[in-house]
Design an enzyme around this catalytic site. Structure first.
Site, PDB file in Angstrom:
ATOM      1  N   ASP A 118     -13.552   0.977  21.324  1.00 35.45           N
ATOM      2  CA  ASP A 118     -12.365   1.815  21.157  1.00 35.45           C
ATOM      3  C   ASP A 118     -11.172   1.062  20.576  1.00 35.45           C
ATOM      4  OD1 ASP A 118     -11.783   0.237  23.309  1.00 35.45           O
ATOM      5  OD2 ASP A 118     -11.189   1.866  24.639  1.00 35.45           O
ATOM      6  N   GLU A 119     -11.423  -0.020  19.857  1.00 35.12           N
ATOM      7  CA  GLU A 119     -10.356  -0.782  19.223  1.00 35.12           C
ATOM      8  C   GLU A 119     -10.736  -1.093  17.779  1.00 35.12           C
ATOM      9  OE1 GLU A 119      -8.555  -3.533  22.684  1.00 35.12           O
ATOM     10  OE2 GLU A 119     -10.606  -4.011  22.081  1.00 35.12           O
TER      11      GLU A 119
END
Length: 79
Positions: free
Chosen positions: A40-41
């Protein structure tokens, strides 16, 4: 045994989250080189897109936030 009553349960299915992460990465790659840092980055180098928009005047009213030149790295923009 230290925890004789311990019951381990498999985690939830992260497949939908992983698929959404892949789709988001595809969208972000439209704006520059995108590098996944985790599920999620994502780091996106938007230098070329920023310069294009600033050069064409297309940036008027579209940008929110800040644009900074990175010291010691000519041609790099961080926001």
């Amino acid at each position: 045994k230290k925890c004789p009553g311990l019951v381990l349960i498999s985690g939830e299915d992260l497949t939908p989250y992983r698929e959404a992460s892949k789709r988001l990465l595809q969208v972000l790659q439209r704006f520059g080189v995108a590098e996944r840092l985790g599920m999620d980055e994502v780091f996106v180098d938007v230098t070329k897109e920023v310069r294009r928009r600033l050069g064409t005047g297309e940036s008027d009213g579209l940008w929110h936030g800040h644009v900074h030149m990175v010291a010691g790295q000519e041609g790099r923009v961080a926001s």
